[in-house]
Design an enzyme around this catalytic site. Structure first.
Site, PDB file in Angstrom:
ATOM      1  N   CYS A  55      30.292  39.586 -76.145  1.00 26.04           N
ATOM      2  CA  CYS A  55      29.601  39.165 -74.919  1.00 26.04           C
ATOM      3  C   CYS A  55      28.099  39.292 -75.161  1.00 26.04           C
ATOM      4  O   CYS A  55      27.355  39.829 -74.336  1.00 26.04           O
ATOM      5  CB  CYS A  55      30.058  39.962 -73.704  1.00 26.04           C
ATOM      6  SG  CYS A  55      29.955  41.748 -73.874  1.00 26.04           S
ATOM      7  N   CYS A  58      40.466  45.405 -80.228  1.00 29.56           N
ATOM      8  CA  CYS A  58      39.532  46.217 -79.408  1.00 29.56           C
ATOM      9  C   CYS A  58      39.839  45.922 -77.942  1.00 29.56           C
ATOM     10  O   CYS A  58      39.025  45.325 -77.231  1.00 29.56           O
ATOM     11  CB  CYS A  58      38.087  45.881 -79.739  1.00 29.56           C
ATOM     12  SG  CYS A  58      37.650  45.980 -81.481  1.00 29.56           S
TER      13      CYS A  58
END
Length: 438
Positions: free
Chosen positions: A368, A245
């Site tokens: 994140c 990704c």
């Protein structure tokens, strides 16, 4: 611009952000300033700083306005922000003069609302914790369960502005100390990061992208936590690596640097636009061991490379809760259904990425996010369904990572504990099949 004109611009930009709620606030702000070239650099910095502070206090501003019975609109939010920041109603009234480029004068009822808030601060003992810490009501109980006694510390840190972090690109030849001195010559003071061996941290708002060092690819803007994710892969020059990704290629570039432009990296993403941005950044960085492929289920390049990679990095799409210091508007848009959809998507991506890891190879999962639902729980579920994988400590070259990151197979960074964005990382290895001897 006069102070009144600056306030007008803040109100107008806040209205634009509210009207374009599906677009990130920074993208809306960039478009706003591009369409108003007459706004100078100093005025842009002032307007941007005010907007970001308003977004950091958004729920609290709404709470106070509801409490005094005021309508909630950009005009009242900006004036309330100024009053709660310490300005008197008389001073605010002067800014709302109605003169050229100034906001229209405050109406009598608007002045009364503001007078009832004069002398107050952003916080009140009667304010619900979800409002105080600027998180959605539905999310606060999950965070409270996860962080328990440390929740106030964690969420307070998440309200603070983030540092500006840089990664030195050693592919260009200079080491960190040399780049630090070159930045100083351009008027930018930086300090060496505590954890990343390539990292420099800059205080305050600086125009890094206008520096020669950035234009030539000697530095990249990258949070220290993101740099640590790249280090956790342990990528070396002999490896085949898949950045599953890749997005705009931040971690791809860091791994290319780790591999000294040798070996082979494939940067993949579902978005052709993001891959285009990655290609431009890779060229600027001088990273030549990378090829890019748009991810399409069943594509030939995928079928040909199943179980062929030494390292597969999955920087999964996630809630972004760990980046809320940088993107305070994101917390206002995050819904419970979004979390459920993300968890399902992450599980699908992990399953697909796992098929690309060779025996003895490693799958590195990162987000994140601060939420264990996207992190620890996601890994536990994956291992339950994939017994051919197990957690292992990273095998990064000695000295690159501090011991606290090399002795465990997972880590969770938070702004409160590490002064980075919030990141989670887990390192998993595909077991080698036992060969039966006849």
């Amino acid at each position: 611009m006069t102070p009144s004109a600056q306030v007008s611009a803040v109100i107008e930009l806040l209205l634009n952000i509210q009207n374009q709620r599906h677009a990130p606030a920074d993208a809306t702000a960039n478009r706003f300033f591009r369409q108003r070239r007459y706004i100078g650099g100093g005025d842009r910095r002032y307007v941007s700083a005010q907007i970001w502070e308003i977004l950091r206090h958004y729920r609290k501003l709404q709470w106070w306005l509801k409490r005094v019975g005021s309508p909630i609109n950009p005009r009242m939010m900006v004036s309330t922000f100024l009053v709660l920041s310490g300005q008197s109603v008389k001073e605010v009234s002067k800014l709302f003069s109605g003169e050229k480029y100034a906001p229209l004068p405050l109406k009598q009822n608007e002045e009364l609302y503001l007078l009832s808030l004069e002398g107050k601060s952003f916080f009140s003992k009667e304010m619900p914790n979800a409002v105080k810490f600027e998180v959605p009501d539905w999310l606060y109980p999950l965070l409270e369960e996860q962080y328990a006694d440390s929740i106030e510390t964690e969420l307070t840190a998440l309200l603070e502005p983030a540092h500006l972090d840089l990664r030195v690109n050693t592919l260009k030849g200079d080491d960190r100390s040399t780049i630090k001195e070159k930045l100083k010559l351009e008027g930018i003071i930086s300090t060496e990061m505590q954890f990343s061996p390539w990292g420099l941290r800059v205080e305050g708002r600086q125009s890094i992208t206008s520096t020669n060092l950035f234009k030539e690819g000697d530095i990249e803007i990258q949070d220290e936590g993101s740099q640590l994710i790249a280090l956790m892969t342990g990528a070396t020059s002999q490896m085949r690596v898949l950045d599953f990704c890749a997005g705009a290629g931040g971690k791809t570039m860091a791994m290319a640097m780790m591999m000294q432009n040798k070996g082979h990296i494939i940067a993949s993403d579902v978005s052709e636009v993001r891959l285009g941005a990655a290609q431009r950044r890779l060229r600027r960085a001088g990273a030549f061991n990378v090829e890019t492929h748009q991810f399409v289920e069943g594509a030939k390049w995928i079928k040909r490379r199943i179980k062929s990679f030494d390292r597969v990095l999955v920087d999964a799409p996630c809630s972004g809760t760990g980046t809320w210091r940088r993107n305070p508007d994101a917390r206002l848009k995050f819904r419970q259904i979004d979390l459920a959809e993300l968890i399902a998507k992450q599980a699908d991506i992990l399953r697909s990425a796992a098929t690309m890891v060779k025996e003895g190879g490693r799958l590195i999962y990162a987000t994140c996010s601060l939420l264990q639902q996207e992190n620890q729980y996601q890994i536990e579920q994956f291992l339950e369904n994939h017994p051919d994988f197990h957690l292992v400590p990273p095998d990064t070259a000695e000295g690159l990572l501090p011991k606290e990151f090399t002795q465990h197979p997972t880590f969770q960074l938070t702004p409160a504990q590490y002064k980075t964005d919030g990141f989670f990382c887990a390192v998993l290895e595909r077991k080698v099949s036992k060969v039966e001897l006849s």
